[in-house]
Design a protein around this motif. Sequence first.
Motif, PDB file in Angstrom:
ATOM      1  N   SER A  76       2.546  25.752 -14.259  1.00 46.09           N
ATOM      2  CA  SER A  76       3.113  24.387 -14.502  1.00 46.09           C
ATOM      3  C   SER A  76       3.673  24.038 -13.330  1.00 46.09           C
ATOM      4  CB  SER A  76       3.642  24.454 -15.921  1.00 46.09           C
ATOM      5  OG  SER A  76       4.014  23.092 -16.404  1.00 46.09           O
ATOM      6  N   THR A  77       3.661  22.799 -12.929  1.00 38.05           N
ATOM      7  CA  THR A  77       4.419  22.335 -11.729  1.00 38.05           C
ATOM      8  C   THR A  77       4.913  20.880 -11.875  1.00 38.05           C
ATOM      9  OG1 THR A  77       2.400  21.525 -10.384  1.00 38.05           O
ATOM     10  CG2 THR A  77       3.571  23.626 -10.193  1.00 38.05           C
ATOM     11  N   VAL A  78       6.051  20.532 -11.471  1.00 34.46           N
ATOM     12  CA  VAL A  78       6.414  19.066 -11.307  1.00 34.46           C
ATOM     13  C   VAL A  78       6.506  18.738  -9.868  1.00 34.46           C
ATOM     14  CG1 VAL A  78       7.866  19.141 -13.494  1.00 34.46           C
ATOM     15  CG2 VAL A  78       9.099  19.950 -11.407  1.00 34.46           C
ATOM     16  N   ARG A  79       5.912  17.663  -9.555  1.00 33.37           N
ATOM     17  CA  ARG A  79       5.718  17.264  -8.015  1.00 33.37           C
ATOM     18  C   ARG A  79       6.354  15.651  -7.721  1.00 33.37           C
ATOM     19  NH1 ARG A  79      -0.427  19.201  -8.019  1.00 33.37           N
ATOM     20  NH2 ARG A  79      -0.057  21.195  -8.587  1.00 33.37           N
ATOM     21  N   ALA A  80       6.802  15.600  -6.699  1.00 36.06           N
ATOM     22  CA  ALA A  80       7.091  14.421  -6.000  1.00 36.06           C
ATOM     23  C   ALA A  80       6.481  14.134  -4.696  1.00 36.06           C
ATOM     24  CB  ALA A  80       8.647  14.334  -5.765  1.00 36.06           C
ATOM     25  N   GLY A  81       5.851  12.807  -4.531  1.00 30.05           N
ATOM     26  CA  GLY A  81       4.944  12.830  -3.316  1.00 30.05           C
ATOM     27  C   GLY A  81       5.209  11.231  -2.994  1.00 30.05           C
ATOM     28  N   VAL A  82       4.353  10.897  -1.616  1.00 29.74           N
ATOM     29  CA  VAL A  82       4.469   9.627  -1.217  1.00 29.74           C
ATOM     30  C   VAL A  82       3.026   9.638  -0.610  1.00 29.74           C
ATOM     31  CG1 VAL A  82       5.444  10.409   1.103  1.00 29.74           C
ATOM     32  CG2 VAL A  82       5.624   7.815   0.593  1.00 29.74           C
ATOM     33  N   GLY A  83       2.653   8.211  -0.723  1.00 30.10           N
ATOM     34  CA  GLY A  83       1.147   8.045  -0.504  1.00 30.10           C
ATOM     35  C   GLY A  83       1.027   6.734   0.204  1.00 30.10           C
ATOM     36  N   TYR A  84      -0.301   6.356   0.535  1.00 28.86           N
ATOM     37  CA  TYR A  84      -0.511   5.082   1.058  1.00 28.86           C
ATOM     38  C   TYR A  84      -2.043   4.885   0.804  1.00 28.86           C
ATOM     39  CZ  TYR A  84      -1.130   1.090   4.264  1.00 28.86           C
ATOM     40  OH  TYR A  84      -1.581  -0.134   4.676  1.00 28.86           O
ATOM     41  N   LYS A  85      -2.245   3.515   0.023  1.00 27.10           N
ATOM     42  CA  LYS A  85      -3.410   3.168  -0.526  1.00 27.10           C
ATOM     43  C   LYS A  85      -3.852   1.977   0.630  1.00 27.10           C
ATOM     44  CE  LYS A  85      -4.014  -0.411  -2.783  1.00 27.10           C
ATOM     45  NZ  LYS A  85      -5.199  -0.903  -1.973  1.00 27.10           N
ATOM     46  N   PHE A  86      -5.277   2.362   1.132  1.00 28.21           N
ATOM     47  CA  PHE A  86      -5.728   1.489   2.141  1.00 28.21           C
ATOM     48  C   PHE A  86      -6.316   0.190   1.613  1.00 28.21           C
ATOM     49  CE2 PHE A  86      -5.927   5.742   3.653  1.00 28.21           C
ATOM     50  CZ  PHE A  86      -5.415   5.666   4.933  1.00 28.21           C
ATOM     51  N   GLY A 140       0.786  -1.225  -0.227  1.00 26.86           N
ATOM     52  CA  GLY A 140      -0.100   0.047  -0.028  1.00 26.86           C
ATOM     53  C   GLY A 140       0.756   1.226  -0.097  1.00 26.86           C
ATOM     54  N   LEU A 141       2.292   1.302   0.338  1.00 33.09           N
ATOM     55  CA  LEU A 141       2.971   2.296   0.210  1.00 33.09           C
ATOM     56  C   LEU A 141       3.621   2.752  -1.159  1.00 33.09           C
ATOM     57  CD1 LEU A 141       4.459   4.560   2.172  1.00 33.09           C
ATOM     58  CD2 LEU A 141       6.369   2.994   2.200  1.00 33.09           C
ATOM     59  N   PHE A 142       3.254   3.799  -1.450  1.00 39.37           N
ATOM     60  CA  PHE A 142       3.759   4.249  -2.976  1.00 39.37           C
ATOM     61  C   PHE A 142       4.202   5.466  -2.970  1.00 39.37           C
ATOM     62  CE2 PHE A 142      -0.580   5.664  -2.582  1.00 39.37           C
ATOM     63  CZ  PHE A 142      -0.761   6.776  -3.590  1.00 39.37           C
ATOM     64  N   VAL A 143       5.225   5.887  -4.036  1.00 44.53           N
ATOM     65  CA  VAL A 143       5.628   7.177  -4.338  1.00 44.53           C
ATOM     66  C   VAL A 143       5.082   7.426  -5.689  1.00 44.53           C
ATOM     67  CG1 VAL A 143       7.847   6.773  -3.057  1.00 44.53           C
ATOM     68  CG2 VAL A 143       7.683   5.899  -5.174  1.00 44.53           C
TER      69      VAL A 143
END
Length: 264
Positions: A254-264, A233-236
């Motif tokens: 206009s943006t470039v982004r980096a993130g981290v998330g969690y899928k339940f 469930g942990l993703f980037v």
Amino acid sequence: MRRVLIAAIAMTAAAQGALAADMPEFGPLRGAMVDTPRGVVNWQGFYVGGQAGYGTSDMDFTNATQGVASSLLVNTAVESVLGVSSWPVLGKSSSHGQGWGGFAGYNAQWDDVVLGIEANYMHGSFGGSMSGSMARQIASNGVNYGAIYGANASINVHDVGSARLRAGWAVGSFLPYAFGGVALGQADIVQSATIIGTDAGGTWVLSGSKVQNGHFIYGYSGGLGVDMMLYRGLFVRAEWEYQKFAAPINTSVSTVRAGVGYKF
């Protein structure tokens, strides 16, 4: 900022019910993998995450102060003869900014195909400012008419968000996707003008400004990205988003982004 969040989340919540109603049934799960011969990663479900980004703001200030100047010069001979308010005193400009924020959404999955809806938000500093001036003089009917038109305009977009529809294709641990939707934001906008005029009555000075703090802006959003599942469930995430706003000052971010998330 509160209006941007409420609007984006409300649009997301309204569509999540429709997606959940058509949610397909999957077999037993092994960690983050659907029980299929090809072992497709399970992206279905709700998810949340955080992000940071860097971007470019493009602004067209060409007509940004025309309304202020026109109000100052209403019923004046200088405006009638020289058309001062329509002068192209300002032009286009670009600047860079950065921000941070979060996202939340829901995915529905059919084998490799992943469809979803997401609310995305960033707080930062996007926008810029420009100053300029022009001068002209003309003789008409024995009178010398002249004007010096100075202008200044700025826009600071401090909150941007979008309510999006996503479509992706699961490839191993990766989920490349495209999205489109509604862009929302809040901005501080300043438009000011000063005119030094000369006519039959002599020389005079007029100045005025229009200030809008926390002004609500809206438009459309689109972009591309890729999520990569790391573990259970942990993703980037890496993403590019383009947002175009219908604002008193024509602006796109206009943006470039980096993130981290969690899928339940």
